[in-house]
Design a protein around this motif. Structure first.
Motif, PDB file in Angstrom:
ATOM      1  N   VAL A   2      59.269  35.210  40.140  1.00 42.54           N
ATOM      2  CA  VAL A   2      59.199  35.021  38.686  1.00 42.54           C
ATOM      3  C   VAL A   2      58.248  36.062  38.115  1.00 42.54           C
ATOM      4  CG1 VAL A   2      58.481  33.470  36.848  1.00 42.54           C
ATOM      5  CG2 VAL A   2      59.704  32.561  38.834  1.00 42.54           C
ATOM      6  N   ALA A  24      59.389  34.858  30.462  1.00 46.22           N
ATOM      7  CA  ALA A  24      59.611  34.666  31.896  1.00 46.22           C
ATOM      8  C   ALA A  24      60.967  35.234  32.296  1.00 46.22           C
ATOM      9  CB  ALA A  24      59.547  33.190  32.240  1.00 46.22           C
ATOM     10  N   ILE A  28      63.782  31.669  37.422  1.00 43.68           N
ATOM     11  CA  ILE A  28      63.125  30.727  36.524  1.00 43.68           C
ATOM     12  C   ILE A  28      63.728  29.341  36.560  1.00 43.68           C
ATOM     13  CG2 ILE A  28      62.335  32.530  34.964  1.00 43.68           C
ATOM     14  CD1 ILE A  28      64.742  31.917  33.219  1.00 43.68           C
ATOM     15  N   SER A  30      63.672  27.147  38.682  1.00 40.98           N
ATOM     16  CA  SER A  30      62.821  26.162  39.344  1.00 40.98           C
ATOM     17  C   SER A  30      61.571  25.818  38.546  1.00 40.98           C
ATOM     18  CB  SER A  30      62.409  26.675  40.718  1.00 40.98           C
ATOM     19  OG  SER A  30      61.641  27.847  40.593  1.00 40.98           O
ATOM     20  N   ILE A  31      61.365  26.518  37.433  1.00 35.74           N
ATOM     21  CA  ILE A  31      60.136  26.309  36.674  1.00 35.74           C
ATOM     22  C   ILE A  31      60.192  25.026  35.874  1.00 35.74           C
ATOM     23  CG2 ILE A  31      58.702  27.194  34.796  1.00 35.74           C
ATOM     24  CD1 ILE A  31      59.436  29.981  35.667  1.00 35.74           C
ATOM     25  N   ASN A  32      59.143  24.215  35.973  1.00 29.18           N
ATOM     26  CA  ASN A  32      59.022  23.036  35.129  1.00 29.18           C
ATOM     27  C   ASN A  32      57.944  23.312  34.089  1.00 29.18           C
ATOM     28  OD1 ASN A  32      58.930  20.571  33.914  1.00 29.18           O
ATOM     29  ND2 ASN A  32      57.861  19.569  35.602  1.00 29.18           N
ATOM     30  N   MET A  34      54.959  25.203  32.151  1.00 30.66           N
ATOM     31  CA  MET A  34      54.399  26.523  31.845  1.00 30.66           C
ATOM     32  C   MET A  34      53.165  26.306  31.001  1.00 30.66           C
ATOM     33  SD  MET A  34      57.718  28.927  31.091  1.00 30.66           S
ATOM     34  CE  MET A  34      56.719  30.425  31.057  1.00 30.66           C
ATOM     35  N   SER A  53      59.134  21.302  30.833  1.00 28.85           N
ATOM     36  CA  SER A  53      60.467  21.674  30.363  1.00 28.85           C
ATOM     37  C   SER A  53      61.000  20.652  29.375  1.00 28.85           C
ATOM     38  CB  SER A  53      61.419  21.827  31.546  1.00 28.85           C
ATOM     39  OG  SER A  53      61.474  20.621  32.286  1.00 28.85           O
ATOM     40  N   ASN A  76      63.523  31.520  27.500  1.00 23.87           N
ATOM     41  CA  ASN A  76      62.581  31.516  28.629  1.00 23.87           C
ATOM     42  C   ASN A  76      61.211  32.033  28.197  1.00 23.87           C
ATOM     43  OD1 ASN A  76      64.616  30.605  30.456  1.00 23.87           O
ATOM     44  ND2 ASN A  76      65.392  32.695  30.570  1.00 23.87           N
ATOM     45  N   ALA A  97      53.218  29.816  35.383  1.00 18.98           N
ATOM     46  CA  ALA A  97      54.406  29.009  35.674  1.00 18.98           C
ATOM     47  C   ALA A  97      54.393  28.700  37.164  1.00 18.98           C
ATOM     48  CB  ALA A  97      55.672  29.763  35.288  1.00 18.98           C
ATOM     49  N   ASP A  98      54.084  27.445  37.485  1.00 21.79           N
ATOM     50  CA  ASP A  98      53.947  27.038  38.887  1.00 21.79           C
ATOM     51  C   ASP A  98      52.902  27.937  39.569  1.00 21.79           C
ATOM     52  OD1 ASP A  98      57.492  26.302  39.058  1.00 21.79           O
ATOM     53  OD2 ASP A  98      55.812  25.090  38.378  1.00 21.79           O
ATOM     54  N   HIS A 100      53.023  31.227  39.658  1.00 23.60           N
ATOM     55  CA  HIS A 100      53.136  32.587  39.142  1.00 23.60           C
ATOM     56  C   HIS A 100      52.214  32.803  37.944  1.00 23.60           C
ATOM     57  CE1 HIS A 100      56.656  32.818  41.723  1.00 23.60           C
ATOM     58  NE2 HIS A 100      57.050  31.672  41.186  1.00 23.60           N
TER      59      HIS A 100
END
Length: 111
Positions: A2, A24, A28, A30-32, A34, A53, A76, A97-98, A100
């Motif tokens: 990401v 982003a 992406i 998998s991103i919940n 941010m 999200s 995004n 983000a997670d 990242h």
């Protein structure tokens, strides 16, 4: 992988406003959550605001009522609207983000 790219930082007088953006790209799906973190010189990195999200938000006490985090899932992109800025808000602001991180954008608030 990401990639996160922040923009919108700058110099502003106390009481002013800025809006930060974080775009982003990459894996992406998998991103919940941010969020935005900040780090002032000599200080540890601290949470500013986070958004899931589904739109649930959480803020640091120091920015509640002044900052607003929002998210455009179609683009995004996550935003941080910062109003009533104070000199103590001066810091490098990082998008997260997670696991990242972006490279950061500098916000300087003059008194």
């Amino acid at each position: 992988q990401v990639q996160l790219v922040e923009s919108g930082g700058g110099l502003v007088q106390a009481g002013g406003s800025l809006r930060l953006s974080c775009a982003a790209s990459g894996s992406i799906f998998s991103i919940n959550a941010m969020g935005w973190y900040r780090q002032a010189p000599g200080n540890q990195r601290e949470l500013v605001a986070v958004i899931t999200s589904g739109g649930r938000t959480n803020y640091a006490d120091s920015v509640k009522g002044r900052f607003t985090i929002s998210r455009d899932n179609a683009k995004n992109t996550v935003y941080l609207q910062m109003n009533s800025l104070k000199p103590e808000d001066t810091a490098a602001y990082y998008c997260n983000a997670d696991i990242h991180w972006g490279k950061g954008t500098l916000v300087t608030v003059s008194s």
